[in-house]
Design a protein around this motif. Sequence first.
Motif, PDB file in Angstrom:
ATOM      1  N   UNK A 396     -33.747  20.692  13.951  1.00  0.00           N
ATOM      2  CA  UNK A 396     -32.866  21.804  14.886  1.00  0.00           C
ATOM      3  C   UNK A 396     -33.228  23.232  14.355  1.00  0.00           C
ATOM      4  N   UNK A 397     -34.259  23.398  13.840  1.00  0.00           N
ATOM      5  CA  UNK A 397     -34.732  24.746  13.346  1.00  0.00           C
ATOM      6  C   UNK A 397     -34.405  24.841  11.925  1.00  0.00           C
ATOM      7  N   UNK A 398     -33.593  23.903  11.138  1.00  0.00           N
ATOM      8  CA  UNK A 398     -33.149  24.360   9.888  1.00  0.00           C
ATOM      9  C   UNK A 398     -33.656  23.412   8.896  1.00  0.00           C
ATOM     10  N   UNK A 399     -34.187  23.888   7.790  1.00  0.00           N
ATOM     11  CA  UNK A 399     -35.170  23.237   6.720  1.00  0.00           C
ATOM     12  C   UNK A 399     -34.068  22.431   5.726  1.00  0.00           C
ATOM     13  N   UNK A 400     -34.380  21.141   5.506  1.00  0.00           N
ATOM     14  CA  UNK A 400     -33.647  20.535   4.588  1.00  0.00           C
ATOM     15  C   UNK A 400     -34.682  19.987   3.333  1.00  0.00           C
ATOM     16  N   UNK A 401     -34.196  19.844   2.292  1.00  0.00           N
ATOM     17  CA  UNK A 401     -34.718  19.207   1.239  1.00  0.00           C
ATOM     18  C   UNK A 401     -34.171  18.174   0.979  1.00  0.00           C
ATOM     19  N   UNK A 402     -35.042  16.932   0.497  1.00  0.00           N
ATOM     20  CA  UNK A 402     -34.327  15.822   0.349  1.00  0.00           C
ATOM     21  C   UNK A 402     -34.749  14.941  -0.926  1.00  0.00           C
ATOM     22  N   UNK A 403     -33.879  14.213  -1.757  1.00  0.00           N
ATOM     23  CA  UNK A 403     -34.155  13.474  -2.590  1.00  0.00           C
ATOM     24  C   UNK A 403     -33.298  12.098  -2.747  1.00  0.00           C
ATOM     25  N   UNK A 404     -33.564  10.946  -2.475  1.00  0.00           N
ATOM     26  CA  UNK A 404     -32.826   9.885  -2.207  1.00  0.00           C
ATOM     27  C   UNK A 404     -32.675   8.933  -3.491  1.00  0.00           C
ATOM     28  N   UNK A 405     -32.464   9.963  -4.675  1.00  0.00           N
ATOM     29  CA  UNK A 405     -32.156   9.018  -6.008  1.00  0.00           C
ATOM     30  C   UNK A 405     -30.843   9.320  -6.481  1.00  0.00           C
ATOM     31  N   UNK A 406     -29.974  10.036  -5.901  1.00  0.00           N
ATOM     32  CA  UNK A 406     -28.593  10.557  -6.361  1.00  0.00           C
ATOM     33  C   UNK A 406     -27.660  10.049  -5.357  1.00  0.00           C
ATOM     34  N   UNK A 407     -26.648   9.154  -5.460  1.00  0.00           N
ATOM     35  CA  UNK A 407     -25.611   8.553  -4.152  1.00  0.00           C
ATOM     36  C   UNK A 407     -24.537   9.738  -4.217  1.00  0.00           C
ATOM     37  N   UNK A 408     -24.491  10.938  -5.118  1.00  0.00           N
ATOM     38  CA  UNK A 408     -23.437  11.803  -5.104  1.00  0.00           C
ATOM     39  C   UNK A 408     -24.009  12.930  -4.402  1.00  0.00           C
TER      40      UNK A 408
END
Length: 647
Positions: A396-408
């Motif tokens: 929706x026009x917004x950038x997100x950086x992701x890393x699925x190593x930390x559940x918090x």
Amino acid sequence: MKLKLTLITLLFSLHCIAQDYNVDMQVYKSDVSQTSYARDSTANALVIYDYGNSFIDKETFWLRCQVKQKIKILKAEGIDRGEIEVKLYKGKSSKERIKNIKGATYNSENDEMVKTILEPSAIFREENENYTLVKFVLPKVKVGSVITYSYETQSRFITKYQPWYFQGPDPVLYSEYNTSIPANYDYHVKLVGGRLLDVNDVTIEYNCLEVGRGGAADCTIRKYVMTDIPAYKPESYTTTSLNYISRIEYELNEVKRFDGGVDKLSKTWDDVDKELKTDADFGRQIGKRSLVKNLLPSDIMSIEDQLEKAKTIYQFVLENYTWNGKSERYDVSVKELLKEKNGSVFEINILLENLLNSEGFQVYPVLISTRENGLPTTIYPILTDFNYLILKTTINGKDYFLDATDPYLEFGELPFRCLNQYGRLMDFENESSWEDIKPQGYSLRSHRVNLNFEDDAFFGKVESKFTGYHSHGPKQGYLENPIAYKEGKINSNADFLIENHEVLDFDKTKSDFKEILELSIEPEIIGNKIYLNPFIFKFFTENPFKLEERSYPIDFGYKDIYSYSMKLHLGENLKVAEIPSNISQKLPNNSGTFIFNVESNGNNELTLYFKVKFDLAIYAPEYYDYLKKFMSQVVENQNNTTIVLEK
């Protein structure tokens, strides 16, 4: 004339900074008699003279590097400077070697300078499969000694020309590095650290190397000099020292053979893009929907809202697959991750990329280097600079950086270890590009205190809120052991008693953590006066900035806010006798603020407001003195503020 003027200016400046130390390898009585270094009273040792000379031998074509140092021992902690270690690498067909080790220690005895020579028996070797560690220990080193040593290394491994460190744990008066590089060797040369060279001279030596049948090459002769270099002293709020220690590094780009051929060693990003696209451990596992076919539950696949679906897929990976702490870009297998349920950061985030990709999201892998690993080189590609993988997607026009190593972490948050300025976004359809990595918004730590006075004690509650990076620790601590978390609160401050503790709306996937403490405080009472430090919780108990000088950035990693407010209900039996003065301070360029206000009104109430706000994630070294004074006032305010009330 210009060169002569430069040298005269340099020699004059050296005389000024050296005081009574002599900037050369010869040791004088005055060098031994000196007991301090005025520019850094905390220095354990002082490098008076530091010299290096690297060149290709005309007969053997080996890389030779000659090293000389002269060091003054100023404190007992500096005595270990007399223990020298040199690492010599081994290859399949050759190994580095060391020659001409010499050393001496100079001490003052009965007002005379006494020289003790390094004996061959004090030279040791430790063998390893990959290298030989050569150690030599200079004799009779003590506080006040001046030590000198020299040696030469010889190597056939010239892919990386001998680097040179101008800066180290001790201040350096003078550091000089000379190089001779044949024209048929083309190196990328990189000056690391924020300090400038005092001398950077270039000359040409014609026909410095000759081979049979008339082959010859000219050499580029360079002389690099830095003077008055402060010690690198690690301190809070920084990344690895490798980002900032002043040095020169070399990376071999290409070799022009005497037969006219060219061996290209360095790669372009276009070369790297093509290589990684077909790499079995990377590109061939990205965008492969067949790897994750039928993996997502139908209720996730049926979610219509794109952002909500992406968050749910992200949470699915977090809940079903565990990071094993590894981050190597080798032996990557998403299939193995699916089987074992735990894997490396590359495996976990490539799995997330495939799941998002299978649901129509445009996702790009981003190679980064963590804070402890150093900043990757941007001038030319060095894949070994990168040790971690994250993802970037736009919804929706917004950038997100992701890393699925930390559940918090909340969706769109990266672990603190990843906040290292920039990374390389891999777009295999177009081309890779550099991507800035900057956390959005502020991280907050806030306490709101409300107290009433009854029976010579204060009773009330504290509402605390932690957001962003300040929330990760409390969330993890509370979820892993709620009882220990509460006991930690009690044990961290003996000035109050916790009557009750409650966590509000806890959700580890959200970027905040809220709690309420009900407590009682017994203040200091002398006669009819009550003395109270209003800061039940202190953000900073001491100034984190203690150095005389800091030459590298102050890297918080993110922008943050510390907020504290208190309302004291005095009732009918108390009145205000004394309150501290208000404070309003700003860092240069409005890059930070500190506000402290205390007010007493006519309703027998006293209100206090405290706020520290850092508007930059990274401050340049020029801000250090300002930050040091700024934080000194913040700490002084929290530790020594007293409100005086009268019965």
